[in-house]
Scaffold this active site. Structure first.
Site, mmCIF file in Angstrom:
data_model
loop_
_atom_site.group_PDB
_atom_site.id
_atom_site.type_symbol
_atom_site.label_atom_id
_atom_site.label_comp_id
_atom_site.label_asym_id
_atom_site.label_seq_id
_atom_site.Cartn_x
_atom_site.Cartn_y
_atom_site.Cartn_z
ATOM 1 N N LYS A 28 2.722 -5.928 6.063
ATOM 2 C CA LYS A 28 2.143 -5.094 4.992
ATOM 3 C C LYS A 28 2.838 -3.741 4.861
ATOM 4 O O LYS A 28 2.251 -2.771 4.396
ATOM 5 C CB LYS A 28 0.624 -4.860 5.192
ATOM 6 N N GLY A 29 4.103 -3.686 5.245
ATOM 7 C CA GLY A 29 4.826 -2.422 5.134
ATOM 8 C C GLY A 29 5.699 -2.357 3.897
ATOM 9 O O GLY A 29 6.056 -1.283 3.432
ATOM 10 N N THR A 31 8.063 -5.375 3.536
ATOM 11 C CA THR A 31 9.219 -6.178 3.964
ATOM 12 C C THR A 31 9.680 -7.161 2.892
ATOM 13 O O THR A 31 10.872 -7.392 2.730
ATOM 14 C CB THR A 31 8.914 -6.958 5.260
ATOM 15 N N SER A 117 -4.566 -2.529 3.955
ATOM 16 C CA SER A 117 -3.848 -3.571 3.231
ATOM 17 C C SER A 117 -3.897 -4.895 4.003
ATOM 18 O O SER A 117 -4.076 -5.969 3.430
ATOM 19 C CB SER A 117 -2.395 -3.135 3.022
ATOM 20 N N LYS A 234 0.728 -9.676 -4.197
ATOM 21 C CA LYS A 234 1.131 -8.301 -3.905
ATOM 22 C C LYS A 234 0.399 -7.332 -4.817
ATOM 23 O O LYS A 234 0.101 -7.643 -5.956
ATOM 24 C CB LYS A 234 2.643 -8.140 -4.090
ATOM 25 N N GLY A 235 0.132 -6.138 -4.287
ATOM 26 C CA GLY A 235 -0.538 -5.122 -5.093
ATOM 27 C C GLY A 235 -2.009 -5.412 -5.290
ATOM 28 O O GLY A 235 -2.581 -5.103 -6.318
ATOM 29 N N ARG A 236 -2.644 -6.030 -4.279
ATOM 30 C CA ARG A 236 -4.088 -6.283 -4.381
ATOM 31 C C ARG A 236 -4.852 -4.956 -4.361
ATOM 32 O O ARG A 236 -4.438 -3.998 -3.718
ATOM 33 C CB ARG A 236 -4.572 -7.099 -3.169
ATOM 34 N N THR A 237 -5.989 -4.942 -5.046
ATOM 35 C CA THR A 237 -6.838 -3.755 -5.022
ATOM 36 C C THR A 237 -7.548 -3.676 -3.676
ATOM 37 O O THR A 237 -8.170 -4.643 -3.238
ATOM 38 C CB THR A 237 -7.896 -3.836 -6.145
ATOM 39 N N HIS A 238 -7.437 -2.525 -3.029
ATOM 40 C CA HIS A 238 -8.089 -2.357 -1.725
ATOM 41 C C HIS A 238 -9.585 -2.113 -1.901
ATOM 42 O O HIS A 238 -9.995 -1.442 -2.847
ATOM 43 C CB HIS A 238 -7.480 -1.158 -0.983
#
Length: 277
Positions: A28-29, A31, A117, A234-238
């Site tokens: 979750k960095g 990569t 994340s 990718k880019g899920r709402t937290h």
């Protein structure tokens, strides 16, 4: 040629080689974004899926690993990414015994947002898990953070890095800022290409910012087709996290972050985000 037309369109040139460079972390960095961007370079060939050789498949041996790799021509670099390597105790020794001059790339990101994340990803697969707040604390009343929970443990970068520095000099490890990979992808990619000894071919014109997603997408400058954005996962709402929990996590990580900045000689400015001190 070996009679008959090959079903794949890529010509059967080159040979499979063990990777000379690895993206070893962190989960979750950023990569995947880094891998996709560096694959736009003509002198890089990379495996799309994560081979997990140095953590889960090591007993299959180096020949199995080599076989997973794409074919390369002389002068091309073979790469793979498996973000769990960074937190795997045996990985540094195993990679060192494959080739002690392997170049290592670690994408790091503010450990607090990284943990959230990570939790968000797990939640999307297992909606029944407890809340972030419940998992983050050993004892909520005393405010004791549960550092054994992997979502939190992964972000103690200094601890993991110590393990790698027993086998590799700092000069062989590049730390990429997950935040800058979003705000200045071309700048971070310049560092990556320099580190790998490549010509700076992946530049500003490879990226465009997708406002809906909130991060850059990749395009091939010579190609007018639509830019490639990272997938739906990718880019899920937290989820909303209690601000007090965030504050406690920041306090928990601060000494480890400072230690990490000292070890790497790089200030990632994760503390600056907290202007309310």
């Amino acid at each position: 040629s070996r009679g008959g037309s090959s079903s794949s369109t890529t010509p059967d040139y080159g040979e499979k080689r063990l990777p000379q460079a690895l993206i070893i972390g962190v989960k979750k960095g950023g990569t995947r974004a880094l891998l996709e961007a560096i694959r736009a370079h003509p002198d890089v060939r990379a495996v799309g899926t994560e081979p997990h050789f140095f953590d889960r498949n090591y007993e299959k041996g180096l020949e199995w690993y080599r076989n997973v790799m794409p074919k390369t021509l002389e002068g091309q670099i073979t790469m793979e990414k498996t973000p769990s390597y960074f937190v795997t105790n045996e990985a540094p020794r195993r990679i060192h015994s494959m080739a002690k001059d392997t170049k290592l790339i670690v994408v790091v990101r503010n450990p607090v947002t990284r943990a959230i994340s990570d939790y968000t990803q797990t939640l999307s697969k297992k909606p029944e898990i407890p809340t972030f707040e419940v998992l983050a604390f050993k004892n909520r009343t005393l405010g004791l953070i549960d550092a054994s929970w992997s979502a939190i443990r992964i972000g103690i970068y200094a601890l993991h890095l110590e393990n790698w520095l027993q086998y590799f000099p700092l000069s062989q490890i590049l730390f990429v800022s997950g935040e800058r990979l979003i705000t200045d992808p071309a700048g971070e990619m310049a560092k990556v290409q320099d580190f790998l000894g490549l010509k700076r071919i992946v530049t500003e014109k490879h990226f465009y910012f997708n406002k809906t997603k909130g991060f850059p997408c990749l395009k091939k400058p010579e190609d007018s087709s639509a830019p490639r954005c990272l997938g739906k996962s990718k880019g899920r709402t937290h989820p909303k996290i209690d601000p007090d929990v965030i504050h406690r996590l920041r306090k928990f990580y601060k000494p480890f972050n400072v230690m990490f900045y000292q070890m790497t000689g790089q200030d990632f400015q994760w503390e600056q985000e907290e202007s309310d001190k």
